[in-house]
Write an enzyme that holds these catalytic residues in place. Sequence first.
Site, PDB file in Angstrom:
ATOM      1  N   THR A 148       0.854   1.096   3.432  1.00 44.86           N
ATOM      2  CA  THR A 148       1.883   1.957   2.854  1.00 44.86           C
ATOM      3  C   THR A 148       2.764   1.174   1.888  1.00 44.86           C
ATOM      4  O   THR A 148       2.969   1.592   0.743  1.00 44.86           O
ATOM      5  CB  THR A 148       2.740   2.571   3.988  1.00 44.86           C
ATOM      6  OG1 THR A 148       1.859   3.283   4.862  1.00 44.86           O
ATOM      7  CG2 THR A 148       3.797   3.497   3.446  1.00 44.86           C
TER       8      THR A 148
ATOM      9  N   GLU B 287      -0.014   3.364  17.984  1.00 43.63           N
ATOM     10  CA  GLU B 287       1.204   2.746  18.547  1.00 43.63           C
ATOM     11  C   GLU B 287       1.376   3.109  20.028  1.00 43.63           C
ATOM     12  O   GLU B 287       2.035   2.410  20.765  1.00 43.63           O
ATOM     13  CB  GLU B 287       2.448   3.173  17.755  1.00 43.63           C
ATOM     14  CG  GLU B 287       2.550   2.553  16.348  1.00 43.63           C
ATOM     15  CD  GLU B 287       2.928   1.056  16.347  1.00 43.63           C
ATOM     16  OE1 GLU B 287       3.601   0.598  17.277  1.00 43.63           O
ATOM     17  OE2 GLU B 287       2.508   0.357  15.393  1.00 43.63           O
TER      18      GLU B 287
ATOM     19  N   CYS C 289      -4.976   2.159   6.028  1.00 46.94           N
ATOM     20  CA  CYS C 289      -3.751   1.839   6.764  1.00 46.94           C
ATOM     21  C   CYS C 289      -4.183   0.789   7.774  1.00 46.94           C
ATOM     22  O   CYS C 289      -5.217   0.943   8.438  1.00 46.94           O
ATOM     23  CB  CYS C 289      -3.233   3.087   7.465  1.00 46.94           C
ATOM     24  SG  CYS C 289      -2.052   2.764   8.776  1.00 46.94           S
ATOM     25  N   THR C 290      -3.398  -0.287   7.883  1.00 47.52           N
ATOM     26  CA  THR C 290      -3.856  -1.406   8.715  1.00 47.52           C
ATOM     27  C   THR C 290      -3.901  -1.073  10.219  1.00 47.52           C
ATOM     28  O   THR C 290      -4.473  -1.829  10.997  1.00 47.52           O
ATOM     29  CB  THR C 290      -2.996  -2.664   8.485  1.00 47.52           C
ATOM     30  OG1 THR C 290      -1.624  -2.305   8.627  1.00 47.52           O
ATOM     31  CG2 THR C 290      -3.229  -3.242   7.104  1.00 47.52           C
ATOM     32  N   HIS C 291      -3.295   0.048  10.599  1.00 46.70           N
ATOM     33  CA  HIS C 291      -3.416   0.469  12.000  1.00 46.70           C
ATOM     34  C   HIS C 291      -4.832   0.990  12.307  1.00 46.70           C
ATOM     35  O   HIS C 291      -5.276   0.953  13.454  1.00 46.70           O
ATOM     36  CB  HIS C 291      -2.451   1.617  12.306  1.00 46.70           C
ATOM     37  CG  HIS C 291      -1.046   1.204  12.585  1.00 46.70           C
ATOM     38  ND1 HIS C 291      -0.226   0.652  11.638  1.00 46.70           N
ATOM     39  CD2 HIS C 291      -0.300   1.295  13.724  1.00 46.70           C
ATOM     40  CE1 HIS C 291       0.963   0.417  12.172  1.00 46.70           C
ATOM     41  NE2 HIS C 291       0.946   0.790  13.435  1.00 46.70           N
TER      42      HIS C 291
ATOM     43  N   CYS D 146       0.483  -4.075   5.328  1.00 43.78           N
ATOM     44  CA  CYS D 146       0.826  -2.666   5.493  1.00 43.78           C
ATOM     45  C   CYS D 146       0.323  -1.926   4.258  1.00 43.78           C
ATOM     46  O   CYS D 146       0.760  -2.211   3.134  1.00 43.78           O
ATOM     47  CB  CYS D 146       2.344  -2.523   5.632  1.00 43.78           C
ATOM     48  SG  CYS D 146       2.879  -0.792   5.722  1.00 43.78           S
TER      49      CYS D 146
ATOM     50  N   TYR E  20       6.272   3.962   8.559  1.00 43.51           N
ATOM     51  CA  TYR E  20       6.796   3.907   7.198  1.00 43.51           C
ATOM     52  C   TYR E  20       6.167   5.023   6.336  1.00 43.51           C
ATOM     53  O   TYR E  20       6.749   5.453   5.356  1.00 43.51           O
ATOM     54  CB  TYR E  20       6.440   2.561   6.536  1.00 43.51           C
ATOM     55  CG  TYR E  20       7.270   1.359   6.942  1.00 43.51           C
ATOM     56  CD1 TYR E  20       8.164   1.397   8.000  1.00 43.51           C
ATOM     57  CD2 TYR E  20       7.136   0.167   6.241  1.00 43.51           C
ATOM     58  CE1 TYR E  20       8.891   0.260   8.350  1.00 43.51           C
ATOM     59  CE2 TYR E  20       7.861  -0.965   6.577  1.00 43.51           C
ATOM     60  CZ  TYR E  20       8.739  -0.915   7.636  1.00 43.51           C
ATOM     61  OH  TYR E  20       9.463  -2.028   7.980  1.00 43.51           O
ATOM     62  N   GLY E  21       4.965   5.408   6.729  1.00 44.76           N
ATOM     63  CA  GLY E  21       4.144   6.278   5.876  1.00 44.76           C
ATOM     64  C   GLY E  21       4.671   7.676   5.652  1.00 44.76           C
ATOM     65  O   GLY E  21       4.172   8.405   4.796  1.00 44.76           O
TER      66      GLY E  21
ATOM     67  N   ASP F 183       4.230  -5.875   8.929  1.00 43.94           N
ATOM     68  CA  ASP F 183       3.761  -4.484   8.936  1.00 43.94           C
ATOM     69  C   ASP F 183       4.859  -3.661   9.610  1.00 43.94           C
ATOM     70  O   ASP F 183       5.804  -4.208  10.180  1.00 43.94           O
ATOM     71  CB  ASP F 183       2.445  -4.383   9.730  1.00 43.94           C
ATOM     72  CG  ASP F 183       1.920  -2.953   9.801  1.00 43.94           C
ATOM     73  OD1 ASP F 183       2.020  -2.224   8.787  1.00 43.94           O
ATOM     74  OD2 ASP F 183       1.432  -2.535  10.873  1.00 43.94           O
ATOM     75  N   SER F 184       4.693  -2.350   9.588  1.00 44.90           N
ATOM     76  CA  SER F 184       5.654  -1.498  10.280  1.00 44.90           C
ATOM     77  C   SER F 184       5.465  -1.568  11.800  1.00 44.90           C
ATOM     78  O   SER F 184       6.336  -1.125  12.542  1.00 44.90           O
ATOM     79  CB  SER F 184       5.477  -0.054   9.815  1.00 44.90           C
ATOM     80  OG  SER F 184       4.139   0.344  10.053  1.00 44.90           O
TER      81      SER F 184
HETATM   82  N1  DGL Z   1       0.130  -0.202   9.063  1.00 51.02           N
HETATM   83  C1  DGL Z   1       0.843   0.686   8.179  1.00 51.02           C
HETATM   84  C2  DGL Z   1      -0.019   0.971   6.952  1.00 51.02           C
HETATM   85  O1  DGL Z   1      -0.925   0.185   6.724  1.00 51.02           O
HETATM   86  C3  DGL Z   1       1.294   1.796   9.034  1.00 51.02           C
HETATM   87  C4  DGL Z   1       1.810   2.939   8.387  1.00 51.02           C
HETATM   88  C5  DGL Z   1       3.102   3.493   8.840  1.00 51.02           C
HETATM   89  O2  DGL Z   1       3.977   2.784   9.286  1.00 51.02           O
HETATM   90  O3  DGL Z   1       3.208   4.698   8.655  1.00 51.02           O
HETATM   91  O4  DGL Z   1       0.161   1.876   6.196  1.00 51.02           O
END
Ligand code: DGL
Length: 270
Positions: free
Chosen positions: A75, A154, A188-190, A73, A42-43, A10-11
């Site tokens: 995204t 984060e 989004c997994t966050h 992730c 990343y988004g 993931d990011s």
């Molecule tokens: N966990 C990422 C997702 O599911 C985080 C997004 C990001 O890095 O912007 O999209």
Amino acid sequence: MNRNPIGVFDSGVGGLTCLEELRKLLPNEDIVYLGDTARVPYGTKSRETIACYARQDIAFLEKFDVKMILIACGTVSSVLMTENLFDGSRTELYSGVIYPAVKSAYAQTKNRRIGVIGTPATIRSGCYGRALRELCPDIKVVGKACPLFVPLVENGYTNVDNKVTRLVAEEYLDVMKKENVDTLIMGCTHYPLLKDIFADILGDRVSLISPGAEAARFAAKELMKRDLLNDREGEGSCKLFCTDSEELFSENVTAFLGNEVTAEISKCTL
Ligand code: DGL
């Protein structure tokens, strides 16, 4: 049977929602996790940049001879055709989070009104809506980009009593209440790290879907079906890598996983 590890990336810390479920379902598997914390989020990046980062993430995990890669992730999974990412790679088994999340949301909705929250890139891609309409053409899908959630997570603003996060969530989720959705894909997994706040705002009438956890369930079934599970007895190892400060990452990992998972944390370069 196959004793190679499972790779997850993931990011940042969002993919831990996938790792946590994997540990519950398959405690004797070895897992290698990469959180690209130096380049999160990343988004908000372009498709080309996201593709370039994702290929580097995959190449890193492949150094560990992983038997499967989970793109934890939303995204990466939604902006890119995930098959293309694995062109010319030796990983035969992989999964993003879209298909497992969509299947679960469709199984849970009763009024066929599903909400999707995600990063701007995920919502712009329209990927969840397309996948849901393939299952059911007259389903109503309500999408909402929530760019502030990733930095809040984060930075550890995840407690149910956090006033800042709650205010932001009330604003973002208002449309879901108005549109009467009964199922919300936390695309989004966050975001599942904020699920207690979402549940408070939306009430228990709304089912919350965690794409990372759904991807872990999908992976467990696939590995079992193909007879690729680890036959060792005893707990598997958990190696966690980040690309920025190990200290901050460790704090986030502990806040999220508690002391239930013993993990080795190191910094790496991609
Ligand atoms: N966990 C990422 C997702 O599911 C985080 C997004 C990001 O890095 O912007 O999209």
